[in-house]
Design an enzyme around this catalytic site. Structure first.
Site, PDB file in Angstrom:
ATOM      1  N   HIS A 125      54.721  39.082  69.319  1.00  0.00           N
ATOM      2  CA  HIS A 125      53.258  38.728  68.702  1.00  0.00           C
ATOM      3  C   HIS A 125      51.932  38.739  69.599  1.00  0.00           C
ATOM      4  O   HIS A 125      52.256  38.297  70.504  1.00  0.00           O
ATOM      5  CB  HIS A 125      53.614  37.229  67.882  1.00  0.00           C
ATOM      6  CG  HIS A 125      54.780  36.951  67.059  1.00  0.00           C
ATOM      7  ND1 HIS A 125      55.175  36.304  67.498  1.00  0.00           N
ATOM      8  CD2 HIS A 125      54.146  36.669  65.740  1.00  0.00           C
ATOM      9  CE1 HIS A 125      56.143  36.334  66.310  1.00  0.00           C
ATOM     10  NE2 HIS A 125      55.488  36.015  65.926  1.00  0.00           N
ATOM     11  N   LYS A 151      60.657  41.751  64.788  1.00  0.00           N
ATOM     12  CA  LYS A 151      59.866  41.426  63.978  1.00  0.00           C
ATOM     13  C   LYS A 151      58.667  42.272  65.085  1.00  0.00           C
ATOM     14  O   LYS A 151      58.312  41.344  66.039  1.00  0.00           O
ATOM     15  CB  LYS A 151      59.779  40.523  64.156  1.00  0.00           C
ATOM     16  CG  LYS A 151      58.284  39.737  63.422  1.00  0.00           C
ATOM     17  CD  LYS A 151      58.297  37.971  63.113  1.00  0.00           C
ATOM     18  CE  LYS A 151      57.254  37.627  62.381  1.00  0.00           C
ATOM     19  NZ  LYS A 151      56.657  36.306  63.020  1.00  0.00           N
ATOM     20  N   ARG A 189      50.470  42.741  55.172  1.00  0.00           N
ATOM     21  CA  ARG A 189      51.385  41.775  54.475  1.00  0.00           C
ATOM     22  C   ARG A 189      52.028  42.502  52.680  1.00  0.00           C
ATOM     23  O   ARG A 189      52.668  41.615  52.002  1.00  0.00           O
ATOM     24  CB  ARG A 189      50.645  40.465  54.050  1.00  0.00           C
ATOM     25  CG  ARG A 189      50.545  40.213  55.725  1.00  0.00           C
ATOM     26  CD  ARG A 189      49.909  39.001  55.622  1.00  0.00           C
ATOM     27  NE  ARG A 189      49.062  38.384  56.765  1.00  0.00           N
ATOM     28  CZ  ARG A 189      50.307  37.877  58.034  1.00  0.00           C
ATOM     29  NH1 ARG A 189      51.605  37.765  57.409  1.00  0.00           N
ATOM     30  NH2 ARG A 189      49.329  37.749  58.904  1.00  0.00           N
ATOM     31  N   LYS A 302      27.807  52.997  49.692  1.00  0.00           N
ATOM     32  CA  LYS A 302      27.901  53.567  48.967  1.00  0.00           C
ATOM     33  C   LYS A 302      27.283  55.158  49.537  1.00  0.00           C
ATOM     34  O   LYS A 302      27.619  56.617  48.945  1.00  0.00           O
ATOM     35  CB  LYS A 302      26.671  53.043  47.594  1.00  0.00           C
ATOM     36  CG  LYS A 302      27.694  51.605  46.692  1.00  0.00           C
ATOM     37  CD  LYS A 302      26.843  51.535  45.701  1.00  0.00           C
ATOM     38  CE  LYS A 302      27.540  50.584  45.236  1.00  0.00           C
ATOM     39  NZ  LYS A 302      27.005  49.919  44.013  1.00  0.00           N
ATOM     40  N   ASP A 343      28.506  53.330  38.049  1.00  0.00           N
ATOM     41  CA  ASP A 343      27.679  51.860  37.855  1.00  0.00           C
ATOM     42  C   ASP A 343      26.374  52.172  36.138  1.00  0.00           C
ATOM     43  O   ASP A 343      25.939  51.492  35.932  1.00  0.00           O
ATOM     44  CB  ASP A 343      26.604  51.445  39.130  1.00  0.00           C
ATOM     45  CG  ASP A 343      27.280  50.840  39.848  1.00  0.00           C
ATOM     46  OD1 ASP A 343      27.963  50.069  39.606  1.00  0.00           O
ATOM     47  OD2 ASP A 343      27.341  50.407  41.049  1.00  0.00           O
TER      48      ASP A 343
HETATM   49  P1  NAP Z   1      18.349  45.206  46.568  1.00  0.00           P
HETATM   50  O1  NAP Z   1      18.858  46.658  46.489  1.00  0.00           O
HETATM   51  O2  NAP Z   1      18.471  44.411  47.430  1.00  0.00           O
HETATM   52  O3  NAP Z   1      17.422  45.132  45.401  1.00  0.00           O
HETATM   53  C1  NAP Z   1      16.707  43.742  45.635  1.00  0.00           C
HETATM   54  C2  NAP Z   1      15.423  44.062  44.625  1.00  0.00           C
HETATM   55  O4  NAP Z   1      14.910  42.801  44.495  1.00  0.00           O
HETATM   56  C3  NAP Z   1      14.316  44.728  44.894  1.00  0.00           C
HETATM   57  O5  NAP Z   1      13.684  45.351  45.379  1.00  0.00           O
HETATM   58  C4  NAP Z   1      13.475  43.119  45.521  1.00  0.00           C
HETATM   59  O6  NAP Z   1      12.787  43.643  45.807  1.00  0.00           O
HETATM   60  C5  NAP Z   1      13.977  42.621  44.506  1.00  0.00           C
HETATM   61  N1  NAP Z   1      13.675  40.836  44.748  1.00  0.00           N
HETATM   62  C6  NAP Z   1      14.683  39.777  45.335  1.00  0.00           C
HETATM   63  N2  NAP Z   1      13.931  39.160  45.916  1.00  0.00           N
HETATM   64  C7  NAP Z   1      13.526  38.861  45.123  1.00  0.00           C
HETATM   65  C8  NAP Z   1      12.323  38.065  44.725  1.00  0.00           C
HETATM   66  N3  NAP Z   1      13.170  36.592  44.803  1.00  0.00           N
HETATM   67  N4  NAP Z   1      11.153  37.722  44.342  1.00  0.00           N
HETATM   68  C9  NAP Z   1      10.853  39.218  43.451  1.00  0.00           C
HETATM   69  N5  NAP Z   1      11.985  40.484  43.935  1.00  0.00           N
HETATM   70  C10 NAP Z   1      13.048  40.599  44.294  1.00  0.00           C
HETATM   71  O7  NAP Z   1      20.020  44.530  45.748  1.00  0.00           O
HETATM   72  P2  NAP Z   1      20.311  45.506  44.461  1.00  0.00           P
HETATM   73  O8  NAP Z   1      21.813  45.971  44.576  1.00  0.00           O
HETATM   74  O9  NAP Z   1      19.566  47.293  43.937  1.00  0.00           O
HETATM   75  O10 NAP Z   1      21.092  44.429  43.070  1.00  0.00           O
HETATM   76  C11 NAP Z   1      20.201  43.855  42.398  1.00  0.00           C
HETATM   77  C12 NAP Z   1      21.265  42.556  41.502  1.00  0.00           C
HETATM   78  O11 NAP Z   1      21.391  44.031  40.094  1.00  0.00           O
HETATM   79  C13 NAP Z   1      22.038  42.143  42.354  1.00  0.00           C
HETATM   80  O12 NAP Z   1      21.481  41.065  42.258  1.00  0.00           O
HETATM   81  C14 NAP Z   1      23.341  41.694  41.002  1.00  0.00           C
HETATM   82  O13 NAP Z   1      23.253  40.984  40.351  1.00  0.00           O
HETATM   83  C15 NAP Z   1      23.098  42.759  40.251  1.00  0.00           C
HETATM   84  N6  NAP Z   1      23.735  44.245  40.016  1.00  0.00           N
HETATM   85  C16 NAP Z   1      24.753  44.035  38.975  1.00  0.00           C
HETATM   86  C17 NAP Z   1      25.958  44.875  39.068  1.00  0.00           C
HETATM   87  C18 NAP Z   1      27.073  44.985  37.773  1.00  0.00           C
HETATM   88  O14 NAP Z   1      27.721  45.835  37.709  1.00  0.00           O
HETATM   89  N7  NAP Z   1      26.120  43.754  36.471  1.00  0.00           N
HETATM   90  C19 NAP Z   1      26.284  46.235  39.807  1.00  0.00           C
HETATM   91  C20 NAP Z   1      24.815  45.945  40.671  1.00  0.00           C
HETATM   92  C21 NAP Z   1      23.851  45.092  40.970  1.00  0.00           C
HETATM   93  P3  NAP Z   1      11.954  44.036  47.542  1.00  0.00           P
HETATM   94  O15 NAP Z   1      11.664  45.653  47.154  1.00  0.00           O
HETATM   95  O16 NAP Z   1       9.955  43.552  47.104  1.00  0.00           O
HETATM   96  O17 NAP Z   1      12.173  43.466  48.472  1.00  0.00           O
END
Ligand code: NAP
Length: 524
Positions: A125, A151, A189, A302, A343
């Site tokens: 180990h 092992k 595992r 991504k 997506d």
């Molecule tokens: P991200 O790249 O971090 O972008 C977040 C966005 O939200 C930015 O434009 C940000 O504004 C804004 N924001 C964050 N907090 C805020 C606040 N308190 N007030 C106002 N605006 C705010 O995140 P993302 O990857 O795009 O994901 C965003 C959301 O999409 C996630 O939380 C998730 O729930 C959802 N999502 C869902 C799926 C699904 O399969 N259902 C897939 C992907 C994502 P600023 O530009 O001003 O920072």
């Protein structure tokens, strides 16, 4: 693959730290109930009463391994070495002895001891990393005449270490256990059975194992499809950092189960830098016996996926390239790579199905997208591609403007607006792409003041899926709007991946049920 392959199935072995006779017997009975083939009694702290230790191995409800691991090899036994070996000898001479007794290679080499019994596991180990003399250790075990089982366990520093564990098993001429410890080592595992290891270790309860990274026996059986794993099982997973809380393993493995597809889906943590991503990908793709056939790729990889697939001469879905992010890797039978983005299609189809229209019918429709991050980018690109007119509302106006400039004129029209313009909006479809309202901040909503136009003719789509019904969706429903939960998008993007990998439609009801169970919801 050459080497030794046990005819019998790889044994699922639950490791039990022994604190008392009755506790250990009860734990062994629970392990057997949950499907363990073997138990390992770790007697490190149960050496004072030799009769009780003998009693334990004789009364074990399942065949057992006896191990007294000393502190110098990462165990808890800090007593006299000769007393330890005397107890092992006594166990070996019991009328119903353990099937295996574990002795460290270092102890075997240090003293000319008589190894106990004829079921000797020689073990090594390293909790820090891969020992530099790993191959010498393997050779020493291979040459030791009394050694029945080799092992090797070491702490994995990356997913790449798993490959060497598989290679050791495949090349060995004795029954072998080769395991990588820690989060990076979980594939070794779970896939021990695919490669014909003698056994793998699991913990009785989640998070309780005797070594870092152990998966519980129930997770092994239910989540990771232990009974269904064969040498030909195809391997998939979620690549990201972190991935520990991803729901994707539960969804895809349940899908494989429901359709009888010979696959298993694992968590695959890869640190953020491109170099880590590339090195891991190359090692996993190059080792053909692994049958690594695809991955869901999430934050922060991504963009890395697009770059890697381009560098390797693979194909990239055009809209994924335009979005600048891919979430799906598919490896074809001939080893060629394809990167795609499921997506955006999931979001498009969730909206079109709710409105009972085709993607083409989106042309000219007014869509308000709230947020300008990664999710917004994919959604804006997709809706613009089908000719919608999009307003991007974002907290940071500069980011909204940048996003709009990127996709404006790409068939549809995209403009930016500050978040406080939202109440005056006249969009037909609103899509929240911010985390506002996500668990645990469930009392927040990205729309504080609703636009007057939001009514029965409006569609409101929240990409958040935890909770399934956000405050935004609750209020939208009260106004009579059609609502779509992020759960729709999440299960649809997973379903599209499933279809790409298996060439079969995904069992949507199973996906939906798994996510709801995980989120603590029942029913709709
Ligand atoms: P991200 O790249 O971090 O972008 C977040 C966005 O939200 C930015 O434009 C940000 O504004 C804004 N924001 C964050 N907090 C805020 C606040 N308190 N007030 C106002 N605006 C705010 O995140 P993302 O990857 O795009 O994901 C965003 C959301 O999409 C996630 O939380 C998730 O729930 C959802 N999502 C869902 C799926 C699904 O399969 N259902 C897939 C992907 C994502 P600023 O530009 O001003 O920072």
């Amino acid at each position: 693959m050459g080497g030794y392959h046990v005819a019998a199935m790889t044994k699922l072995t639950v490791a039990i730290m022994v604190h008392g006779l009755e506790q250990a017997l009860a734990d062994a009975a629970r392990a057997a109930e949950r499907g363990a083939d073997l138990v390992e009694f770790r007697l490190d702290q149960f050496t004072d009463d030799a009769d009780a230790a003998v009693d334990l191995v004789m009364r074990s409800p399942v065949p057992c391994i006896a191990t007294i691991r000393p502190t110098w090899e990462g165990g808890l036994y800090d007593g006299d070495e000769s007393a330890r070996q005397a107890l092992m000898q006594l166990l070996a001479e019991a009328t119903r002895p353990p099937v295996y007794i574990d002795l460290e290679l270092a102890a075997y080499q240090r003293q000319a001891i008589t190894p106990p019994g004829d079921g000797l596991i020689l073990s090594s180990h390293d909790f820090q990393g891969r020992p530099r003399d790993l191959l010498q250790r393997v050779a020493a075990m291979a040459e030791a005449p009394e050694c029945r089982v080799m092992k090797l366990a070491w702490a994995a520093r990356s997913l790449r270490d798993n490959i060497e564990a598989f290679e050791l098993i495949a090349a060995a001429h004795k029954p072998t256990i080769a395991l990588c410890m820690g989060e990076f080592g979980q594939p070794s595992r779970i896939l021990a059975k695919k490669f014909g290891a003698l056994l793998t270790f699991a913990s009785l309860e989640p998070g309780e194992g005797t070594a870092p990274g152990q998966v519980s026996v129930e997770q092994m059986k239910r989540l990771y499809r232990w009974d269904a794993i064969t040498p030909g099982t195809k391997v998939y997973g979620v690549m990201g950092w972190p991935v520990g809380h991803s729901m994707s393993p539960a969804i895809h493995n349940a899908g494989f189960d429901a359709t009888g597809f010979d696959g298993v889906y694992l968590p695959m943590p890869i640190p953020p830098q491109y170099e880590h991503f590339k090195a891991t990908m190359i090692s996993w793709l190059d080792y053909k016996p692994l049958d690594f056939r695809g991955a869901s790729v999430t934050i922060p990889h991504k963009q890395n996926l697009l770059r890697f697939v381009a560098e390797q001469g693979g194909t990239i879905e055009p809209l994924a390239a335009r979005i600048g992010a891919a979430n799906t890797l598919t490896v074809a039978n001939d080893g060629s790579l394809h990167a795609s983005n499921t997506d955006y299609a999931a979001a498009l189809d969730a909206v079109c199905d709710a409105m009972d229209i085709t993607r083409e019918d989106l042309a000219g429709r007014r869509v308000g997208v709230i947020g300008a991050g990664g999710a917004a980018r994919a959604i804006v690109a997709a809706f613009a591609h089908y000719g919608a007119t999009i307003v991007v509302y974002n907290r940071t106006p500069g980011k909204a403007e940048e996003l709009a400039a990127n996709f404006n004129g790409h068939i549809g029209k995209v403009v930016a607006a500050p978040l406080d313009h939202l109440p005056k909006s006249c969009c037909e479809i609103f899509i929240n792409c911010t985390p506002i309202g996500m668990h645990p901040n469930v009392d927040a909503s990205p729309i504080a003041t609703w636009p007057a136009c939001a009514d029965e003719s409006t569609v409101v789509f929240d990409t958040i899926y935890n909770p399934i019904e956000t405050k935004l969706l609750r209020e939208a429903a009260q106004r009579g709007c059609t609502t779509i939960s992020g759960l729709e998008m999440f299960t649809r993007q997973a379903a599209a991946q499933f279809q790409q990998w298996t060439s079969q439609p995904a069992p949507m009801d199973v996906f939906d049920q798994v996510v709801r169970e995980r989120l603590g919801h029942t029913g709709r």
